[in-house]
Design a protein around this motif. Structure first.
Motif, short mmCIF file in Angstrom:
data_model
loop_
_atom_site.label_atom_id
_atom_site.label_comp_id
_atom_site.label_asym_id
_atom_site.label_seq_id
_atom_site.Cartn_x
_atom_site.Cartn_y
_atom_site.Cartn_z
N GLY A 5 65.31 -26.72 -14.07
CA GLY A 5 64.33 -26.79 -15.14
C GLY A 5 64.57 -27.87 -16.17
N PHE A 23 51.58 -19.47 -12.52
CA PHE A 23 51.55 -20.82 -11.95
C PHE A 23 50.57 -20.87 -10.77
CE2 PHE A 23 54.67 -24.59 -11.55
CZ PHE A 23 53.66 -25.45 -11.17
N ASP A 26 58.91 -25.58 -16.34
CA ASP A 26 59.50 -24.40 -15.71
C ASP A 26 60.39 -23.64 -16.69
OD1 ASP A 26 58.36 -24.91 -13.11
OD2 ASP A 26 59.80 -26.54 -12.92
N ASP A 48 57.72 -22.50 -7.46
CA ASP A 48 58.59 -21.36 -7.73
C ASP A 48 59.88 -21.77 -8.43
OD1 ASP A 48 58.87 -18.63 -7.75
OD2 ASP A 48 59.76 -18.49 -5.76
N ALA A 49 59.90 -22.99 -8.97
CA ALA A 49 61.09 -23.46 -9.67
C ALA A 49 61.40 -22.62 -10.89
CB ALA A 49 60.90 -24.92 -10.08
N SER A 50 60.38 -22.04 -11.51
CA SER A 50 60.62 -21.20 -12.69
C SER A 50 61.42 -19.96 -12.33
CB SER A 50 59.29 -20.80 -13.35
OG SER A 50 58.43 -20.21 -12.39
N LEU A 93 49.08 -25.81 -16.47
CA LEU A 93 49.56 -25.78 -15.09
C LEU A 93 48.44 -26.00 -14.06
CD1 LEU A 93 51.92 -22.70 -15.43
CD2 LEU A 93 52.66 -25.03 -14.94
N ALA A 114 59.59 -19.80 -17.86
CA ALA A 114 60.60 -18.75 -17.69
C ALA A 114 60.97 -18.12 -19.04
CB ALA A 114 61.84 -19.33 -17.02
N HIS A 158 62.51 -34.33 -15.53
CA HIS A 158 61.31 -34.46 -14.69
C HIS A 158 61.08 -35.95 -14.48
CE1 HIS A 158 57.33 -34.08 -13.02
NE2 HIS A 158 57.36 -32.76 -13.12
N ALA A 200 55.98 -15.51 -13.71
CA ALA A 200 55.94 -16.97 -13.81
C ALA A 200 55.21 -17.56 -12.61
CB ALA A 200 57.35 -17.54 -13.92
N PHE A 201 55.56 -17.09 -11.41
CA PHE A 201 54.88 -17.61 -10.22
C PHE A 201 53.42 -17.16 -10.20
CE2 PHE A 201 53.55 -17.40 -5.75
CZ PHE A 201 53.72 -18.74 -5.40
#
Length: 377
Positions: free
Chosen positions: A279, A344, A323, A246-248, A206, A327, A282, A340-341
């Protein structure tokens, strides 16, 4: 059509000069190899040239748009930090997935920052209430009192950068100490050395992702001579959006639904209403995110989550991205809700600081022009 063609032929087919051809290569849009008959010459993959030619004929003129607009194409900024080649992520020419197999965050920071001395993220500061609020408050305070990056030696900025990453990790819950960053996070979250190694892998994957919106925001701040904590704060506030870093969190909320209701009911609801599954898919990895593949191969998510991922992939045709893997890691090992955030943001802070440092060498303020569409005076 042959697999590889000469520079002259590639330029002729695309109607561009050699400089533009080099730009395509640096952006990962065109693969190049040395000519076996003459190592002083280069050959270019004909399939890549044909694809670029088709897009130009369709009127997209992607590279021209990329240098002049912010919408419809990405802004184009020269960087030597990371890029994509054949749907693989590279840090300064090294495969990120391969690096994640053994490299520490400190070693990757040393690579990206092009540092003279080993990078050390150790920190003795203790935090009573770790979390996102503490992390952003810490950065905001440092940004308000920080010194401009102008007129300072690079080695001094490297020392400040490593202190910032160490403080940010503490604010997110890493235990204070002298050990590598992934071990400090595992200790702070009371996890085993095995989980610590998974955290290391995840965070290395990441660290950077070329010119993301957060990297662009960071570079804008750096171009004005703002302090390193101010640059990092600009990047991390952008990263905190649910469509970015913050997608996770959205994926974790989806997984909570799956654990509560079962995979079949959740998938049926989303597909019947046309809602996208957070998630999955991509745009840079149409055939699957190699970062997610690498991380998911190292542990077994809960059975219901595994079944959900398999069914969602089969029914949508979209592969899980990083993501989803992040998660799943948080849920499987019962890490803190915002872990998670935290992982990241801490990992990406290394890349954002690398973008800040690289932008300082440009010596020009990033100042796009507006295209006025309002009422004429």
């Amino acid at each position: 059509m042959g697999t590889w063609i000469s520079m002259d032929e590639a330029c002729s087919r695309l109607g561009v000069r050699p400089q533009t051809l080099y730009a395509y290569v640096s952006r990962g849009k065109l693969e190049v190899m040395s000519d076996p008959a003459d190592t002083r010459r280069s050959l270019y993959r004909a399939e890549d040239v044909a694809g670029l030619a088709r897009r130009k004929q369709a009127g997209r003129k992607h590279e021209t748009l990329a240098t002049n607009t912010l919408f419809g194409a990405e802004p184009s900024i020269p960087t030597a930090l990371s890029t994509f080649v054949r749907e693989r992520l590279y840090y300064r020419g090294q495969d990120a997935v391969t690096l994640a197999g053994s490299a520490t965050l400190e070693e990757v920071a040393h690579l990206l920052w092009d540092a003279e001395q080993p990078v050390d993220f150790s920190s003795t500061a203790s935090v009573t209430e770790p979390g996102r609020v503490t992390a952003f408050n810490t950065l905001a305070t440092l940004a308000a009192t920080g010194h401009s990056t102008h007129g300072r030696m690079t080695r001094v900025l490297h020392l400040e950068a490593q202190e910032l990453v160490g403080q940010l990790a503490n604010a997110f819950g890493a235990q204070a100490g002298q050990q590598p960053l992934h071990l400090r996070f595992a200790q702070g979250w009371q996890q085993s050395p095995q989980v610590a190694d998974l955290l290391r892998t995840a965070m290395v994957l990441l660290v950077d992702h070329e010119l993301t919106s957060s990297a662009f925001a960071t570079r804008i701040a750096a171009s004005t001579g703002a302090s390193l904590p101010a640059c990092l704060l600009a990047g991390l506030t952008t990263l905190s959006g649910p469509l970015h870093g913050d997608a996770s969190g959205r994926v974790k909320a989806l997984f909570n639904e799956v654990e509560r209701l079962g995979e079949d009911q959740v998938i049926a609801h989303y597909l019947s209403t046309g809602l996208p599954l957070a998630g999955f898919g991509h745009h840079l990895y149409p055939d699957g995110d190699p970062r997610a593949v690498a991380l998911l191969a190292l542990f077994d998510p809960p059975d219901v989550i595994t079944r959900f991922i398999e069914k969602a992939t089969r029914l949508t045709g979209l592969q899980p991205n990083i993501d989803v893997a992040l998660a799943a890691l948080v849920i499987h090992y019962r890490l803190p809700d915002d872990a998670a955030f935290a992982l990241f943001a801490t990992a990406r802070s290394i890349g954002l600081l690398a973008h800040s440092l690289e932008q300082l060498g440009v010596g020009q303020v990033i100042r796009p022009r507006g295209r006025y569409i309002g009422i004429m005076p």
